[in-house]
Write a protein that holds these residues in place. Structure first.
Motif, PDB file in Angstrom:
ATOM      1  N   ASP A  32       0.831  -1.207   0.000  1.00 36.58           N
ATOM      2  CA  ASP A  32       0.000   0.000   0.000  1.00 36.58           C
ATOM      3  C   ASP A  32       0.864   1.254   0.000  1.00 36.58           C
ATOM      4  N   TYR A  35       2.614   1.665  -3.313  1.00 39.09           N
ATOM      5  CA  TYR A  35       1.673   2.131  -4.324  1.00 39.09           C
ATOM      6  C   TYR A  35       1.419   3.634  -4.173  1.00 39.09           C
ATOM      7  N   ARG A  36       1.265   4.071  -2.940  1.00 39.76           N
ATOM      8  CA  ARG A  36       0.972   5.482  -2.678  1.00 39.76           C
ATOM      9  C   ARG A  36       2.054   6.386  -3.268  1.00 39.76           C
ATOM     10  N   ARG A  39       1.879   6.211  -7.096  1.00 37.98           N
ATOM     11  CA  ARG A  39       0.715   6.940  -7.608  1.00 37.98           C
ATOM     12  C   ARG A  39       1.013   8.432  -7.764  1.00 37.98           C
ATOM     13  N   ARG A  40       1.876   8.926  -6.904  1.00 36.14           N
ATOM     14  CA  ARG A  40       2.181  10.348  -6.965  1.00 36.14           C
ATOM     15  C   ARG A  40       3.390  10.658  -7.849  1.00 36.14           C
ATOM     16  N   ARG A  45      -3.317   5.941 -12.692  1.00 38.55           N
ATOM     17  CA  ARG A  45      -3.424   4.750 -11.853  1.00 38.55           C
ATOM     18  C   ARG A  45      -2.809   3.539 -12.537  1.00 38.55           C
ATOM     19  N   GLU A  49       0.159   1.227 -11.193  1.00 40.93           N
ATOM     20  CA  GLU A  49       0.011  -0.220 -11.007  1.00 40.93           C
ATOM     21  C   GLU A  49       1.134  -0.982 -11.708  1.00 40.93           C
ATOM     22  N   VAL A  52       4.422  -0.546  -9.850  1.00 36.93           N
ATOM     23  CA  VAL A  52       4.490  -1.336  -8.615  1.00 36.93           C
ATOM     24  C   VAL A  52       4.723  -2.814  -8.948  1.00 36.93           C
ATOM     25  N   GLN A  53       4.064  -3.295  -9.974  1.00 43.32           N
ATOM     26  CA  GLN A  53       4.278  -4.704 -10.360  1.00 43.32           C
ATOM     27  C   GLN A  53       5.711  -4.949 -10.817  1.00 43.32           C
ATOM     28  N   GLN A 131      -8.471  16.571  -4.561  1.00 39.98           N
ATOM     29  CA  GLN A 131      -7.401  15.574  -4.673  1.00 39.98           C
ATOM     30  C   GLN A 131      -6.711  15.686  -6.023  1.00 39.98           C
TER      31      GLN A 131
ATOM     32  N   MET B  60      -4.508   0.858  -2.594  1.00 42.17           N
ATOM     33  CA  MET B  60      -4.220   0.151  -3.846  1.00 42.17           C
ATOM     34  C   MET B  60      -5.516  -0.229  -4.546  1.00 42.17           C
ATOM     35  N   LEU B  68       0.475  -8.991  -7.247  1.00 40.96           N
ATOM     36  CA  LEU B  68       1.802  -8.952  -6.615  1.00 40.96           C
ATOM     37  C   LEU B  68       2.105 -10.298  -5.945  1.00 40.96           C
ATOM     38  N   LEU B  71       3.576 -12.912  -8.008  1.00 46.04           N
ATOM     39  CA  LEU B  71       4.980 -12.753  -8.424  1.00 46.04           C
ATOM     40  C   LEU B  71       5.932 -13.463  -7.472  1.00 46.04           C
TER      41      LEU B  71
END
Lengths: 194, 78
Positions: A32, A35-36, A39-40, A45, A49, A52-53, A131, B60, B68, B71
């Protein structure tokens, strides 16, 4: 040196599997937060994603290069910011560089003169900013400044961690943070008053 | 707004980052105690930082965690 006995070898494999599983669990528990930050750092999005992957794929492949007991979140973010440099910046439009002579009180002063002093008394000013404002404002900041602002002000990393993640001296983190925050305020002012 | 306010503004970010020396901290507090203008601006900066942080408290997207998790066990040579 003699060959390890099958027994020792089995034990080694079992230990490694256990260490690996533990590493993966700990890394996933931070998803989380990772990701945060992603995201910024990127525009959408979907891109966040993907990033992050890619980060987790690389982290899981190279888990042995992580030193247990050190900062795993910083280690993951270092992978992420490196990947982001590799992939994103080539395609990102380069933001116009504008002079940043504005002062720290710039946004406060600007909103005060636009909305009257009472705006500053409360959090009302924040209500003018959605936001999306922050997403838009961050996307306008040159990447090297944005990375530092996102890591420190959103990711809650210390100057030292941010320096380690970005592989720059701590003094560079501080000066980029300073300029990045000012640039952010300039763009937020444009958002709020537009 | 004059020189003491300029100085106070110089100390602002480090004040909020809590990286001022004791002497600088006292200097900022002394000035803030008597200066409504700077006090408002410090408060504003604080709420702005909160906004920057809280507006980014996005979770998320659903499904990403599963991707994830899949993986796990990736081979170093894969």
């Amino acid at each position: 040196m003699s060959e390890p006995s099958p027994d020792t070898e089995a034990r080694r494999i079992a230990t490694e599997a256990r260490d690996r599983a533990r590493f993966e669990e700990e890394a996933l528990a931070l998803a989380d937060q990772v990701y945060r930050v992603a995201r910024r750092l990127v525009g959408s999005r979907e891109e966040a994603e993907d990033l992050v992957q890619e980060t987790y794929a690389r982290a899981f492949r190279s888990w042995k290069s992580f030193t247990p007991g050190t900062n795993l979140r910083a280690w993951l973010l270092r992978i992420l910011t490196n990947l982001n440099v590799d992939r994103g910046r080539k395609i990102q439009r380069s933001p116009q560089t504008q002079p940043l002579e504005e002062t720290d009180y710039y946004l406060a002063n600007k909103l005060a003169s636009a909305g009257g002093e009472e705006v500053l008394e409360t959090d009302e000013v924040v209500e003018r900013l959605s936001q999306d404002s922050i997403v838009n404002a961050l996307s306008e900041i040159p990447p090297q400044f944005r990375d530092v602002v996102v890591l420190v002000d959103i990711g809650d990393f210390s100057y030292a961690d941010a320096a380690q993640i970005l592989d720059v001296p701590i003094g560079t983190v501080m000066s980029r943070l300073h300029r990045g925050r000012r640039a952010l305020k300039q763009h937020l002012a444009e958002e709020a008053l537009s | 707004m004059g020189a003491p306010c300029d100085r106070c503004e110089e100390l602002l970010q480090d004040f909020l980052d809590r990286t001022l020396t004791d002497a600088e901290w006292r200097e900022a507090e002394d000035h803030l105690g008597g200066c409504d203008y700077c006090r408002r601006r410090y408060r504003f900066e604080e709420s702005l930082r909160r906004y920057v942080r809280t507006s980014s408290m996005e979770r998320m997207p659903p499904g990403l965690m599963d991707k994830l998790s899949e993986l796990r066990g990736l081979d170093a040579t894969a």
